[in-house]
Scaffold this active site. Structure first.
Site, PDB file in Angstrom:
ATOM      1  N   TYR A  17      29.043  30.218  52.018  1.00  0.00           N
ATOM      2  CA  TYR A  17      28.181  30.229  50.911  1.00  0.00           C
ATOM      3  C   TYR A  17      28.303  28.975  49.768  1.00  0.00           C
ATOM      4  CZ  TYR A  17      28.049  34.764  53.184  1.00  0.00           C
ATOM      5  OH  TYR A  17      27.867  35.837  53.984  1.00  0.00           O
ATOM      6  N   GLY A  18      28.403  27.915  50.463  1.00  0.00           N
ATOM      7  CA  GLY A  18      28.283  26.741  49.737  1.00  0.00           C
ATOM      8  C   GLY A  18      26.906  26.489  48.845  1.00  0.00           C
ATOM      9  N   GLU A  21      10.409  15.700  42.068  1.00  0.00           N
ATOM     10  CA  GLU A  21      11.879  15.357  41.354  1.00  0.00           C
ATOM     11  C   GLU A  21      12.041  14.056  40.884  1.00  0.00           C
ATOM     12  OE1 GLU A  21      15.076  18.473  42.979  1.00  0.00           O
ATOM     13  OE2 GLU A  21      14.495  17.037  44.359  1.00  0.00           O
ATOM     14  N   HIS A  22      12.610  13.841  39.699  1.00  0.00           N
ATOM     15  CA  HIS A  22      13.438  12.390  39.406  1.00  0.00           C
ATOM     16  C   HIS A  22      12.505  11.391  39.057  1.00  0.00           C
ATOM     17  CE1 HIS A  22      16.608  14.031  42.603  1.00  0.00           C
ATOM     18  NE2 HIS A  22      16.672  14.570  41.370  1.00  0.00           N
ATOM     19  N   GLU A  26      13.957  18.242  38.936  1.00  0.00           N
ATOM     20  CA  GLU A  26      15.106  17.753  38.599  1.00  0.00           C
ATOM     21  C   GLU A  26      14.782  16.477  37.725  1.00  0.00           C
ATOM     22  OE1 GLU A  26      17.962  17.350  41.327  1.00  0.00           O
ATOM     23  OE2 GLU A  26      18.763  19.266  41.311  1.00  0.00           O
TER      24      GLU A  26
END
Length: 602
Positions: free
Chosen positions: A191-192, A477-478, A499
């Site tokens: 569950y990382g 993103e980015h 992000e």
């Protein structure tokens, strides 16, 4: 399972000597060579035609398309060999499609690495059943699934060996037209950290457990139940979806999807390979294939130019000019000029993450202002010379009504940097009216090769000028400035994940006139009607953690411009947001990584 907080900059860090460039640390991705994998496919391709002769349609699918039937010997060994090559090849050149003819397969475990697609070759997922698993985990990256990009599963029925199939993915990893006769676990072993993802047109009979997944979008599907949510879980047209609850629990639930048309797919018909073209659905709910043969039409492979790596843009354009469609077999395609799609109803379908790289600042692909073009299943990698745009749907000023037969852009992904130097001013431009963008990840790389604030410069991610455009599953993103800019009227977005660029060197580098920072999602000042549901923007300004972003979202303040269920998050206190949208919403603060939310705006 309790909600898992986002990854710290050093979580899952590779071996010493490899520098982490952002929240998603990079693991070296040089792919080890494995023995050649023979393809079981259609008869050998025709000899390349001379310029004076028409190009032939159909032919061999190439060495990186592996086609199996239930009697094929050594299937597991072949699956394992592809996985050994692709497991950690994040920026490698290997590309594979694993195709299963209709039938039942016993005891298989198909582990999917980078640039690997697995699919059934029936008209329905239930035509091809694997008693076993089609699985993604994150052992290659220390149990961290935030970089499990660029892989897919499609058009299969699964009977998981232990009752639950694991699909621990991040962006650009679609799960389409799948029937899971059991549960689906979206988290890695242990569950990382996990940051995905997308499901469409699928039936999961058991429970879907996202566990540590930060965000997820599910469209036009049926599920037994849904377990939990971390930040942003969005559902449209999903039977069995949890009730609306944002922000606690963080569920955004729409009963139907306004307009949808499923992705084209290859299948085996009585006369050989064909490509099925699903029909348009309005106010869709549930799977498209639940009552036997799905609605739509099909084309024989002979109507497609079966492209192979090494084919140049002139050859691909010549095929299109002849009236052929394009099937891009797995590999890398270098382009010195745009692929030009000028004919209505043209299909450009990629297998195994076929990748287009424009050279000399070219645009990779341009679509005319015509009805019904279908772009699906390929990756565009920016070249080292700045391209003005990488994908253009409709020319500037496009204005024709395509409501009856829109263009669709599905599982088309754009990358600037990471695999090497890449630059673009704007990545994806949508000018044609009524276009449906259904699952895209447009990414300015934060790790890999050729990465830096000016090295892989890309100011804008997705720019929408066309009216009546719908985005379902928008990941951008980015970018150095705006990630999304929307100037067309009556635009709609269901699910947005973003992000901001990690690597902004200081506050001045992102100053936008009097505003601190460029919004992740900006609706033009003159737009009168726009609506969006389930949007999230995160910041991780690790180069200068003192940066303050004024807001994640910006839009004109008028009744016709509406937003539902918005959030912004500071990841570990590396930079902050002052507001959520315009001047509304509480600031983020501290290092607690707690979302600041707005349920409805205005």
């Amino acid at each position: 399972m309790p909600a898992v907080p986002p990854q710290s900059p050093d979580a899952g860090r590779p071996a010493a000597g490899r520098r982490a460039l952002g929240r998603r640390t990079v693991l070296g991705a040089a792919a080890a060579s494995v023995p050649a994998l023979a393809a079981l496919s259609t008869p050998a391709a025709a000899t390349p035609a001379r310029a004076s002769r028409p190009l032939r349609g159909g032919g061999d699918l190439g060495p990186n398309v592996l086609v199996f039937d239930p009697s094929t010997p050594g299937i597991q060994d072949r699956l394992d060999a592809v996985f050994a090559e692709q497991e950690s090849a994040q920026f490698g050149t290997g590309r594979y499609a694993l195709l299963f003819k209709p039938g039942t397969y016993q005891g298989l475990t198909a582990r999917l690495g980078f640039y690997t697609s697995i699919a059934g070759l029936g008209l329905s997922p239930d035509d091809t059943t694997i008693n076993g698993d089609v699985t993604v985990d994150a052992g290659w990256f220390g149990g961290n699934a935030t970089q499990n990009f660029w892989r897919s599963a499609e058009n299969l029925a699964l009977v998981p060996a232990d009752g639950t199939n694991r699909w621990a993915v991040a962006q650009a990893a679609p799960f389409r037209r799948m029937h899971v006769r059991g549960g689906l676990n979206l988290a890695p072993s242990g569950y990382g950290w996990a940051s995905g993802g997308y499901i469409a047109d699928s039936r999961i009979e058991g429970q879907v457990g996202p566990y540590s997944q930060q965000q997820w979008y599910t469209r036009d599907s049926a599920i037994g139940s849904w377990l939990n949510g971390v930040w942003n879980m969005v559902f449209s047209g999903v039977e069995g979806a949890p009730a609306q609850g944002f922000p606690n629990p963080p569920y955004t639930t729409l009963q139907t999807t306004p307009v949808s048309r499923e992705k084209p797919f290859l299948y085996v018909g009585r006369d050989g390979y064909r490509v099925f073209l699903p029909a348009l659905r309005r106010n869709a709910r549930g799977v498209s294939w639940g009552h036997g043969t799905p609605r739509g039409t099909s084309l024989p492979l002979s109507r497609f130019y079966v492209a192979r790596p090494g084919d140049d843009a002139a050859t691909l354009n010549r095929a299109l000019a002849q009236g052929l469609h394009l099937l891009l077999t797995p590999g890398i395609y270098r382009l010195d000029r745009p692929i030009r799609v000028n004919r209505p109803d043209t299909v450009v379908l990629g297998l195994g993450y076929a990748t287009l790289i424009p050279d000399h600042g070219a645009t990779a692909l341009k679509v005319a202002d015509v009805d019904g073009v279908r772009l699906a299943g390929f990756l565009i990698d920016a070249g080292p010379v700045t391209s003005d745009t990488l994908l253009e749907v409709g020319p500037k000023g496009a204005h024709r009504d395509h409501s009856a037969n829109p263009t669709t852009v599905q599982d088309v992904f754009v990358r600037i940097g990471g695999a090497g130097p890449g630059r673009a001013t704007t990545s994806m431009v949508i000018n044609s009216r009524h276009t449906i963008v259904d699952h895209t990840w447009v990414w300015r790389a934060d790790h890999g090769e050729g990465v830096g604030w000016e090295t892989n410069r890309a100011d804008y991610g997705v720019v929408v000028h066309g009216d009546d455009v719908l985005c379902t599953g928008l990941f951008v993103e980015h970018f150095n400035k705006y990630d999304v800019q929307w100037y067309g009227e009556r635009g709609r977005t269901i699910f947005f994940q973003n992000e901001k660029a990690y690597d902004a060197p200081n506050q001045a580098a992102i100053q936008n006139g009097a505003v601190n920072g460029y919004a992740a999602y900006k609706v033009g000042d003159h737009v009168r009607t726009h609506e969006a549901w389930g949007l999230g923007s995160y910041c991780f300004y690790n180069v200068d953690p003192t940066i303050v972003q004024h807001h994640g979202f910006a839009a004109p303040e008028r009744p016709g411009v509406k937003f539902h269920d918005l959030l912004v998050i500071s990841l570990g206190g590396q930079g902050q947001y002052a507001h959520v949208i315009n001047d509304t919403g509480a600031p983020t603060s501290g290092t607690s990584t707690v979302p600041s939310t707005v349920v409805s705006y205005p």
